[in-house]
Design a protein around this motif. Structure first.
Motif, PDB file in Angstrom:
ATOM      1  N   MET A 170      -5.348   5.721   4.953  1.00  0.00           N
ATOM      2  CA  MET A 170      -4.817   4.366   4.740  1.00  0.00           C
ATOM      3  C   MET A 170      -4.089   3.864   5.979  1.00  0.00           C
ATOM      4  O   MET A 170      -4.319   2.743   6.448  1.00  0.00           O
ATOM      5  CB  MET A 170      -3.866   4.389   3.540  1.00  0.00           C
ATOM      6  CG  MET A 170      -3.151   3.080   3.253  1.00  0.00           C
ATOM      7  SD  MET A 170      -1.940   3.263   1.913  1.00  0.00           S
ATOM      8  CE  MET A 170      -0.590   4.105   2.774  1.00  0.00           C
ATOM      9  N   GLU A 174      -4.994  10.958   1.626  1.00  0.00           N
ATOM     10  CA  GLU A 174      -5.346   9.564   1.366  1.00  0.00           C
ATOM     11  C   GLU A 174      -4.452   8.602   2.155  1.00  0.00           C
ATOM     12  O   GLU A 174      -4.913   7.571   2.641  1.00  0.00           O
ATOM     13  CB  GLU A 174      -5.243   9.294  -0.134  1.00  0.00           C
ATOM     14  CG  GLU A 174      -6.302  10.045  -0.938  1.00  0.00           C
ATOM     15  CD  GLU A 174      -6.028  10.043  -2.430  1.00  0.00           C
ATOM     16  OE1 GLU A 174      -4.981   9.486  -2.833  1.00  0.00           O
ATOM     17  OE2 GLU A 174      -6.839  10.604  -3.182  1.00  0.00           O
ATOM     18  N   ARG A 175      -3.174   8.928   2.284  1.00  0.00           N
ATOM     19  CA  ARG A 175      -2.280   8.088   3.093  1.00  0.00           C
ATOM     20  C   ARG A 175      -2.705   8.106   4.560  1.00  0.00           C
ATOM     21  O   ARG A 175      -2.606   7.089   5.260  1.00  0.00           O
ATOM     22  CB  ARG A 175      -0.831   8.588   2.966  1.00  0.00           C
ATOM     23  CG  ARG A 175      -0.112   8.082   1.749  1.00  0.00           C
ATOM     24  CD  ARG A 175       1.164   8.870   1.514  1.00  0.00           C
ATOM     25  NE  ARG A 175       2.137   8.745   2.578  1.00  0.00           N
ATOM     26  CZ  ARG A 175       3.097   7.803   2.608  1.00  0.00           C
ATOM     27  NH1 ARG A 175       3.157   6.891   1.662  1.00  0.00           N
ATOM     28  NH2 ARG A 175       3.976   7.775   3.593  1.00  0.00           N
ATOM     29  N   PHE A 208      -2.355  13.147  -1.847  1.00  0.00           N
ATOM     30  CA  PHE A 208      -1.451  12.074  -1.442  1.00  0.00           C
ATOM     31  C   PHE A 208      -1.430  11.913   0.076  1.00  0.00           C
ATOM     32  O   PHE A 208      -1.587  10.812   0.610  1.00  0.00           O
ATOM     33  CB  PHE A 208      -0.060  12.398  -1.993  1.00  0.00           C
ATOM     34  CG  PHE A 208       1.069  11.573  -1.445  1.00  0.00           C
ATOM     35  CD1 PHE A 208       1.224  10.247  -1.811  1.00  0.00           C
ATOM     36  CD2 PHE A 208       1.999  12.136  -0.583  1.00  0.00           C
ATOM     37  CE1 PHE A 208       2.287   9.491  -1.324  1.00  0.00           C
ATOM     38  CE2 PHE A 208       3.058  11.397  -0.090  1.00  0.00           C
ATOM     39  CZ  PHE A 208       3.200  10.070  -0.466  1.00  0.00           C
ATOM     40  N   GLN A 245       2.378   1.686  -3.502  1.00  0.00           N
ATOM     41  CA  GLN A 245       1.349   2.053  -4.471  1.00  0.00           C
ATOM     42  C   GLN A 245       0.952   3.514  -4.332  1.00  0.00           C
ATOM     43  O   GLN A 245       0.750   4.212  -5.327  1.00  0.00           O
ATOM     44  CB  GLN A 245       0.119   1.163  -4.302  1.00  0.00           C
ATOM     45  CG  GLN A 245       0.280  -0.250  -4.847  1.00  0.00           C
ATOM     46  CD  GLN A 245       0.558  -0.260  -6.331  1.00  0.00           C
ATOM     47  OE1 GLN A 245       1.665  -0.595  -6.777  1.00  0.00           O
ATOM     48  NE2 GLN A 245      -0.440   0.097  -7.129  1.00  0.00           N
ATOM     49  N   SER A 246       0.849   3.995  -3.113  1.00  0.00           N
ATOM     50  CA  SER A 246       0.487   5.401  -2.917  1.00  0.00           C
ATOM     51  C   SER A 246       1.568   6.319  -3.470  1.00  0.00           C
ATOM     52  O   SER A 246       1.267   7.349  -4.094  1.00  0.00           O
ATOM     53  CB  SER A 246       0.248   5.687  -1.429  1.00  0.00           C
ATOM     54  OG  SER A 246       1.451   5.682  -0.692  1.00  0.00           O
ATOM     55  N   GLN A 262       1.405   6.088  -7.465  1.00  0.00           N
ATOM     56  CA  GLN A 262       0.264   6.804  -8.032  1.00  0.00           C
ATOM     57  C   GLN A 262       0.466   8.311  -7.971  1.00  0.00           C
ATOM     58  O   GLN A 262       0.029   9.046  -8.851  1.00  0.00           O
ATOM     59  CB  GLN A 262      -1.014   6.411  -7.291  1.00  0.00           C
ATOM     60  CG  GLN A 262      -1.475   4.991  -7.565  1.00  0.00           C
ATOM     61  CD  GLN A 262      -2.632   4.571  -6.681  1.00  0.00           C
ATOM     62  OE1 GLN A 262      -3.210   5.394  -5.968  1.00  0.00           O
ATOM     63  NE2 GLN A 262      -2.969   3.289  -6.722  1.00  0.00           N
ATOM     64  N   HIS A 270       0.828  -1.216   0.000  1.00  0.00           N
ATOM     65  CA  HIS A 270       0.000   0.000   0.000  1.00  0.00           C
ATOM     66  C   HIS A 270       0.863   1.267   0.000  1.00  0.00           C
ATOM     67  O   HIS A 270       0.537   2.250  -0.685  1.00  0.00           O
ATOM     68  CB  HIS A 270      -0.936  -0.002   1.207  1.00  0.00           C
ATOM     69  CG  HIS A 270      -2.041  -1.008   1.115  1.00  0.00           C
ATOM     70  ND1 HIS A 270      -2.884  -1.087   0.027  1.00  0.00           N
ATOM     71  CD2 HIS A 270      -2.434  -1.991   1.978  1.00  0.00           C
ATOM     72  CE1 HIS A 270      -3.758  -2.070   0.212  1.00  0.00           C
ATOM     73  NE2 HIS A 270      -3.496  -2.637   1.381  1.00  0.00           N
ATOM     74  N   ASP A 271       1.937   1.257   0.764  1.00  0.00           N
ATOM     75  CA  ASP A 271       2.814   2.430   0.819  1.00  0.00           C
ATOM     76  C   ASP A 271       3.432   2.701  -0.544  1.00  0.00           C
ATOM     77  O   ASP A 271       3.437   3.845  -1.035  1.00  0.00           O
ATOM     78  CB  ASP A 271       3.905   2.203   1.870  1.00  0.00           C
ATOM     79  CG  ASP A 271       4.755   3.440   2.102  1.00  0.00           C
ATOM     80  OD1 ASP A 271       4.273   4.547   1.829  1.00  0.00           O
ATOM     81  OD2 ASP A 271       5.910   3.291   2.555  1.00  0.00           O
TER      82      ASP A 271
END
Length: 581
Positions: free
Chosen positions: A330, A326-327, A323, A186-187, A190, A183-184
């Motif tokens: 997450m 959203e993190r 960014f 991918q963030s 993106q 996940h880290d």
């Protein structure tokens, strides 16, 4: 009486002799020396045998072979690099050392083992096979030691055996929300390689243009003295990037953030080496203030965020880039993460901009200290500058991909990037040119070795441009006017063509493979634009005491990315005087 005296002496002598029989032998310096000499001779004979085996290993072509261990004399110490402590770059480039082995080698230091590779073909093979590697141990190490991630959050990395792919490894029981590495990354991807890059870039363009125009207005038409060119560029670029990344409130709420940012950066090796806080109180105090600053900013964002303020790109003035917002959501879903833990990982993402900032400072330094190179860069840049609606100078970043400008960028990263690229095959052995690296073993290759390999780089027709000197001609396809080997190095015979073709595995400032630096696209743009604005807006005269400033190659300064200068670069600065003005 005489007989009695003699008898007593004989009894004492006999008692002493008996006592000595049961005492341990006394090793005097006289008999200890030969023993130590014998031990050392045995160790040296052993080393000689292993070294000869190693020389034979370097020449053989066995397929599917395991790399041999690099020879060492003392079994408990292994290849302990004591000289690295006071001359790390010299140790890395020592032709007799393990970092210079032409074939992969296993290095043993105390209780630790790792494999070292070098050479373009081996490095290309490493990157090709790195999709099956895991970065988790190294991410955990950096976040824990350098960025102060709390232990409760670090434990999540220990439990994440799901892999880096979209589909978890078979048998992994990690919940989807706790796949922290996947996940880290991918963030990050993106944001820096996908939809987030363009709005971030546009904000930076506006910010850096405003910052440098404000400096331009303050500079005036006459020369003004400045203590350090690198600090000027570093501060202007850092403010521009952080505001573009995080919005205006991080710096507005924490006025000392910029100063602490560079204190932290200068002390990166202090944290990574695990030096305790009481031996470096100022360094740890700066880190504490930085993490608190990120918490303060993010608390302000949570308190004031309004979805109605979202821009078309999803960004907002409080969080800055979507960014971070959203993190935040997450990480809060993951076990062990709270606001303090998020501040640590997010500060790590913010700090990562330092490489492109420092690289831009070095590039501008090299241009201003070479009048011929400055004239060539200006001739290129001036052709694609235009005035915007507000009358300020603007550039189309696609048009800034100019050959000489790009060569300055590439040569700066080649010369100044000093970093250890580390990989670890996760569940299967790694094949590097038929050399087998066992799974869960660390593989290391220093960028410095690749970038300083004189056999892989153009050094001029008469070796007049050694690899430890700045020369943009290494990145051109067309010939250069070298003035028959004289020192002048930036005279171009025809329109040069910039190229990195054929340098795969030799030019590796961003690493390579699936996990190469996701910020490389922004970094190149940032460096090119900052150079273009500076050379177009300012005349700069580097004073004699700053012209030959060296890189900081001490243990504190080497190995963390783009190097810092070992001293200041004093300059005189003024608004650019153009022809006819």
């Amino acid at each position: 009486m005489a007989r009695s005296h003699v008898g007593l002496g004989s009894q004492e002598s006999a008692k002493s002799s008996v006592t000595r029989l049961f005492e341990p032998p006394h090793l005097s310096l006289t008999n200890l020396g030969p023993l130590l000499l014998l031990v050392f001779a045995a160790l040296w004979i052993r080393y000689t045998i292993i070294y000869n085996q190693f020389l034979a290993y370097r020449k053989r072509d066995n397929a599917k072979a395991s790399p041999l261990t690099f020879p060492y004399v003392f079994p408990l110490l292994g290849s302990l690099p004591l000289s690295y402590l006071w001359q790390p770059r010299g140790f890395v480039l020592d032709q007799s050392g393990f970092f210079q082995s032409v074939r992969p080698v296993l290095v043993k230091i105390l209780t630790q083992e790792f494999y070292v590779i070098r050479g373009p073909e081996n490095i290309k093979a490493l990157f090709k096979n790195s999709g099956a590697c895991t970065p988790i141990p190294f991410i955990k190490f950096a976040l824990g030691y350098a960025f102060g991630l709390p232990k409760r959050a670090l434990k999540l990395y220990d439990r994440d055996d799901s892999g880096s792919g979209h589909v978890p490894h078979p048998g992994s029981k990690v919940e989807t929300r706790n796949r922290i590495d996947y996940h880290d990354h991918q963030s990050m991807a993106q944001f820096l390689e996908g939809r987030g890059l363009l709005p971030f870039w546009n904000r930076f363009v506006e910010n850096i243009t405003t910052q440098l125009y404000n400096l331009h207005d303050r500079a005036g038409a006459d020369w003004t003295h400045h203590a350090d060119l690198m600090e000027i560029i570093g501060n202007e670029a850092t403010v521009s990037i952080i505001d573009a990344l995080c919005g205006p409130y991080l710096l507005r709420l924490n006025p000392h953030f910029l100063q602490d940012f560079w204190i932290f950066d200068r002390n990166l090796q202090t944290y990574l080496q695990g030096i305790p806080w009481f031996l470096a109180p100022k360094a740890y105090a700066a880190r504490k203030r930085l993490l608190k600053a990120v918490e303060v900013w993010q608390q302000h964002a949570r308190d004031n965020y309004d979805s109605s303020a979202l821009g078309a790109d999803g960004d907002d003035p409080f969080w800055g880039s979507s960014f971070f917002r959203e993190r935040h959501e997450m990480f809060l879903q993951m076990d062990g993460f709270d606001h303090a833990a998020i501040a640590s990982v997010d500060f790590g993402a913010i700090w990562a901009v330092r490489n492109s900032i420092t690289a831009a400072s070095w590039a501008i330094f090299e241009i201003y200290r070479d009048p011929e190179l400055l004239a060539s860069v200006r001739a290129e840049v001036d052709t694609c500058a235009f005035n915007g609606a507000d009358g300020r100078l603007q550039f189309d970043i696609d048009q800034l991909r100019l050959p000489i400008l790009q060569a300055v960028y590439a040569e700066t990263l080649r010369l100044r990037m000093h970093f250890y690229i580390i990989r670890m095959p996760d569940r299967v052995d790694m094949n590097i040119q038929d050399w087998i690296i066992p799974k869960r073993k660390v593989v290391v290759t220093p960028t410095t070795v690749a970038h300083m390999d004189s056999t892989a780089w153009n050094t001029g027709s008469n070796n007049e441009h050694p690899v430890d000197q700045f020369w943009v001609g290494r990145f051109f396809d067309c010939p250069l006017n070298n003035n028959e080997g004289k020192e002048q190095s930036h005279s171009f015979s025809d329109s040069p063509t910039f190229s990195t073709k054929g340098l795969e595995g030799s030019w590796i400032p961003y690493g390579g493979g699936p996990r190469q630096c996701p910020g490389r696209h922004f970094a190149k743009r940032q460096i090119l634009l900052t150079i273009a604005l500076m050379v177009n807006l300012f005349d700069c005269e580097i004073l004699p005491e700053g012209r030959d400033v060296q890189e900081d190659f001490t243990l504190k300064g080497f190995g963390g990315g783009v190097s810092h200068p070992a001293g200041k670069v004093p300059v005189r600065l003024r608004r650019r005087k153009r022809d006819g003005m």
